[in-house]
Design an enzyme around this catalytic site. Sequence first.
Site, PDB file in Angstrom:
ATOM      1  N   ASP A   1       0.856  -1.176   0.039  1.00 40.95           N
ATOM      2  CA  ASP A   1       0.045  -0.203  -0.018  1.00 40.95           C
ATOM      3  C   ASP A   1       0.872   1.395   0.083  1.00 40.95           C
ATOM      4  O   ASP A   1       1.901   1.222   0.492  1.00 40.95           O
ATOM      5  CB  ASP A   1      -0.717  -0.061   1.145  1.00 40.95           C
ATOM      6  CG  ASP A   1      -2.097   0.826   0.799  1.00 40.95           C
ATOM      7  OD1 ASP A   1      -2.418   1.387   0.180  1.00 40.95           O
ATOM      8  OD2 ASP A   1      -3.029   0.792   2.103  1.00 40.95           O
TER       9      ASP A   1
ATOM     10  N   ASN B   1     -10.534  -3.064  -6.271  1.00 41.26           N
ATOM     11  CA  ASN B   1      -9.797  -2.200  -7.079  1.00 41.26           C
ATOM     12  C   ASN B   1     -10.274  -1.986  -8.487  1.00 41.26           C
ATOM     13  O   ASN B   1      -9.856  -1.162  -9.127  1.00 41.26           O
ATOM     14  CB  ASN B   1      -8.024  -2.612  -7.225  1.00 41.26           C
ATOM     15  CG  ASN B   1      -7.229  -2.521  -6.087  1.00 41.26           C
ATOM     16  OD1 ASN B   1      -6.305  -3.369  -5.717  1.00 41.26           O
ATOM     17  ND2 ASN B   1      -7.504  -1.769  -5.196  1.00 41.26           N
TER      18      ASN B   1
END
Length: 231
Positions: free
Chosen positions: A17, A65
Amino acid sequence: MKEEFSVLPVHVGFIMDGNGRWAKSKGKSRNFGHRKGSEVIEEVLKTCFDAGVKTVTLCAFSTENWNRPKEEVDEILRILDKFIDKYRQKASKEDIRLCVFGDFSRLDENMKNRIEAAVESTKGGKSGMVNIALGYGSRQEITRAIQNIIKDGVTQITDDTLSDYLYTAGQPDVDLIVRTSGEQRLSNFLLYQSAYAELYFTDVLWPDFKREEVIKALRWFEGRHRRFGKV
Ligand code: FPP
């Protein structure tokens, strides 16, 4: 220098991340951040395998996503496609098995074929395992497992039955989850497999997560006292 550890995780999961924030801090595009993020992956894998970790799972692209702007989705998929194609050669040379799992229904046929070829060509790898979670979500994985258990007419269901129907069937449970960028959550990643995992969170953004950061995470794990519910 080879690092020695008294205890090591067998299976490590990485939630990579912070690519976007890393890029923003440098006045660059989010896609630039993803490209830089993909460049540290080989170093992270090498550090893990050199230390003695056997299985690494990368959270590369989650079901959630897909909701990002198309331009960003396309670029992440392009990066992944390139990475898989390149890494398969290295994996073959180093006897590493590459496994890519998730829901591929929205991928184009060419990419699916390349993934299949990469997985097939490394399936004999015995010295390590790299899983790439793509179009992956843990809840969907568990739901799919239950649907398949029912389809197969299995009625005696134990914890192990469910494990055997997950994408990670036959693989060891996750011992350590590493998440970069200061976020402290699992975000639908390997929920069943991480039941007893240690959770390591660092503020370092993924593109800066290099060898010494991997060693730091493994040293932190070494200091944990895992009780598995016992005293
Ligand atoms: C999270 O950063 C990162 C992703 C959603 C994609 C991760 C993909 C890569 C590192 C490249 C491709 C992967 C492989 C295995 C080659 P973010 O965009 O959420 O960052 P932010 O939270 O700072 O916005």
